[in-house]
Structures are given as C-alpha cells and as structure tokens.
Write an enzyme that holds these catalytic residues in place. Sequence first.
Site, short mmCIF file in Angstrom:
data_model
loop_
_atom_site.label_atom_id
_atom_site.label_comp_id
_atom_site.label_asym_id
_atom_site.label_seq_id
_atom_site.Cartn_x
_atom_site.Cartn_y
_atom_site.Cartn_z
N SER A 270 0.84 -1.19 0.00
CA SER A 270 0.00 0.00 0.00
C SER A 270 0.88 1.25 0.00
CB SER A 270 -0.98 -0.04 1.18
OG SER A 270 -1.95 0.97 1.09
N GLU B 285 -9.05 -4.24 -5.17
CA GLU B 285 -8.37 -3.17 -4.44
C GLU B 285 -9.31 -2.07 -3.99
OE1 GLU B 285 -5.39 -3.00 -3.38
OE2 GLU B 285 -4.15 -4.34 -4.58
N HIS C 241 -8.09 -4.87 -0.67
CA HIS C 241 -6.81 -4.22 -0.43
C HIS C 241 -6.25 -4.61 0.93
CE1 HIS C 241 -3.80 -1.01 -0.68
NE2 HIS C 241 -4.12 -0.68 0.55
#
Length: 557
Positions: free
Chosen positions: A232, A358, A468
């Site tokens: 991330s 995501e 995600h």
Amino acid sequence: MFTLRVATLAILAFATAPLARSQAPPSVHLDNATFIGNASGVVTQFLGIPFALPPVGDLRLRLPQPNAPYVGVFNASAFGPACIQQPAQVPLPAGLSPSTVQFFEGRSGDPPVVDSENCLTIHVLKPANATESAKLPVLVWIYGGGFETGAADFHTDGSVIVERSIQLGQPLVYVSLNYRLSALGFLGGVEAKKAGVGNLGLQDQRLALRWVQKYIHAFGGDPSKVTIWGESAGAISVALQLVTNGGNSEGLFRGAFMQSGSTQSIGPIADGQRYYDALVANVSCAAANDTLQCLREAPIDKLRTAINASPGMFAFQSMDLAWQPRVDGVFLTDDPQKLVLQDSVAKVPFVSGDCDDEGTLFSLTNANLTTDDEVRAYIASIYFQGAPSADIDAILALYPNDTTQGSPFDTGTLNAVTPQFKRLAALQGDYGFQAPRRFFLQQRTGKQPAFSFLNKRGKSMPDLGAFHSSDVGLIYGPSDMTDYLIRFAVHLDPNVGASADPSASLFWPPYTTASPQLLTFLDGAVPLNITLDTYRAEGMATLTRVSLANPWGAPPA
C-alpha cells in the site's frame, strides 16, 4: 464509524546504564555502543534502534538528521512507539453483510496505538546463528497505512519471514523501520516547498536505508544485497524510492517488491495548501510571521488535535489523501509517472502486484453516492479536477453501473452494497492501484527484470472480495507467497531455489509487454495459476491517460 486501531506498540526507553543479565542475552556492537536484544527461538531481535536524531523541538518538520556515533549500552528488546498518526475510521454503511460488520468489529478490540514524535527507529531480525561474516541478503519492510497511520510492527511479525527463510535454506536478515506520517511527514503547501521540507516521511525512509548500509554487516547482513519491500503506502514508497534522485539508488538497494502500490500521478506540493492553512488555523498560528516555525513550536497535543481534524484516509474523499507524497522539487522533481517516462528509475529487478478487489475497502467511504450524476460529480471534483467532460464521460462508459462488471469482480449481482458500490470499487481500485501497476510494468519491461502477480484469494469475503491489504496476512502467514518473496530477496528471481522447497511451486514467468503474465494466487484445489494482465485494458489505459493530464491531489472544484 468503526475505528481501525494499530496494534499495541511497546514503549522503549533507551538506557545508558548496563542491563542486569541473568543469562547472556544477544548483543551487537555499533560504533562505541552495545545493543542488547532478544533471543526468540531461531531468530534474534534487535528492536527500537534510533536511526536519526529525534525529530522534536526545532527538528520538528525538518529533514531527518543522522545520529552521532552510538555510545553506551542500549536496551533493544522492544519496539519503540509509532510515529504520530491519525485514527483510521472505517465507515460501515447500511447494507453490509453481518459477517463483514463482524470482521471489522472484531478488529476494533486492538488496544490504542502508542505513538510519539520520537519515533524514528529501526528493527533488525536475524537468524540466531548468523555471524558478522555471514553476509546474508537483507529484506527491508516499509509499512502501509495511507501515509497517515501504521507502524513497523502493525500486524506484521518479521520473525515469521526469517524463520521461513531458514526452513528454505535461504536465510536472510529482516529489517523494518518507522517513518513520519500525516502532517508531520507529508506537509503540503508553498511554505513547506520554500523550506524544503516536503516528503519528510520518504526522506526518513532514505536515511534508514543509509543506516542499513552503514550497520547491517554487524548483524550478518550484506549491504550490497538489500531488497526494499512494502504494501500500500509502503509499496508506493518503494516505487518513489525507485524514481527519486534521477533513478540513482546510491547502492542503497538492489531489488524492490511492491504489493498494492506503484508510481501514481500526483501533483505539486502547493496542491496541499488548503490542508496547511487549516492546520495553521487550528493550531492558532495563522497570525504568526513564520507559520511553519509556529507549527514547530506548538504543543504536540494541540498539533495532534489539529491533525486529527483533517480528513483521514477513510474520509469521504477516499484515496485523495490530505497528507500524501507530492512533487516538492527535492525528493520528487516531477510527477512520478512522468519521471518513469523520463527513465528516472533505478534499474533493479522488481516485483509489482495487486489484490483483485483493491477498491472495495475504499468505496465504503463514499457509499452515499447512489446515482450516476453523483458519481460523475464525485470523480470529476475529487480525482480528475479540471479534466474535460469528454474524459469523464469516457471513464464512466468504461466503468458502467453494471453490478456484473463491478468489484468484487466475478461475483455477478452479489455484493451490491449500494446502487453504485461495485462501480466505484472497480473504478477506484483500477485508478489507485491496478492502472499504475500496469503502467509501470509496461514502461519498464525490457529495461530491467520484472515480475507481477494478482491475488484472488479470499474472493468469498462478502462485500469486499480479495480486498486491499488481504495479501499481507498471506505473506506473513507464512504461505507460498512468502516463499516467492524470500527467493526474490535472496536471488532477485522468485524461481531460483524453488526445487529446495518442500511444497509445490509454480514457475513465475517474467513480465513482458509481449507476454504480460501474472502469477495468480487462487482459492481452492488449484492454488496457483498463470493468467494474462489484459483485463479492463481500455479502462486502465484511459485512467492513466487522464490522470497524467490531471494528477490527483489537486483542490476540488
């Protein structure tokens, strides 16, 4: 709102007096100092070592300063505090399945985070039997958290990685680090630009990598065999470390591994002016002759309150973060994607991959958008401010309000939390993660070795799918994903040494424009497959084209 809390971080007080010892704990000598660590099975830990002067007092909101040579005896047996950060409040809109609500509520029991301005510490975990002459590969973890939250030990146990590397007969040294967050690490505005204090969190990371070069040999690591790795915001950080300094890595690393993050198209640091002005006003510094110096001198509690009043990463504006990397003319001399086009990239082997869904997590923040007109107004003002209407039309046509095409992908009409949820999840996931990854790979293949993956494990998670950050638990599991990571860090090729693995391993082909193959992680009887990175090609190409012309982070219309 559900508040996602970072796992508890133990407070470490550095002692200058010798530690009482009943059994001789592990120690390491750095400069004229001895650091006393922990023995934990086959892994030895040295935690909470300061790699910079504390960024407090007049060093607040300044470039990180390296330590003077170490002197004395230090307790390195516990992690230090996290850096000052904002609470990450995840909204739970009506319509979520009970199991999804239960999943988030189950994570709300984490104790409150312990954070401090004095947080620039580094942590080294090594095989217990590794001597200074071992010259082992080094894997440096950079955590995620939207550049506003996170810490080096947030739900990540590096011992797992080291233990697995030993089991594979490919031992390595694991390093993690803290870097400044939110306004203290990513201050925007013209004042920050003039003072040269943009992207301080990225500068912290760079200084920590220099520390690794200087000291990692004492832990049995080889400074010429460093791989930087993140997820991330951590993966975006890795990508930005690749493109800074004209692509000159300074020998700080020889490989990069990125999970859910790549070079994104971002605007100039002046785009953050509105957040700087609000911060200054909330700290009562607006009337000061030097507002930046006033922020340095403000009580930290008052500054923390002002930071927390700014939009967090789960605010309505979603991925358009208040505090994020921006083009500052120092660390980032141009839009990162334009730097890629300029060949300003460290030419090291890399891995870049994503989770399938995501965007679902980030689309909980704007679930109140329920009509086509509302979605159009949202993306035009938040992500593509200034883009021609024709570009907005093109994007919406390629990401239609059709639940069968939305994310979680391949789930038909299921998981439609709101009338526009799956559409927004598809668009935002591709915009923030999938399209930048594909752009980077397409630009760099043929210039340096590249591998890419797609994680589709966890697709049965209601509402979120393979969301995600869901792969972080897999890689720290450990799992087959862990093995690929270790082999890449050791050999710069995730396939080398696979024959020594006790479990089956699928050959991971390099990524090329002619054959853009993805190692795909799946649930079920066939856990691994090779697929092609050709899905939603027109949509991602359009997002990339429009974002290059209209980088995110600009003030909404």
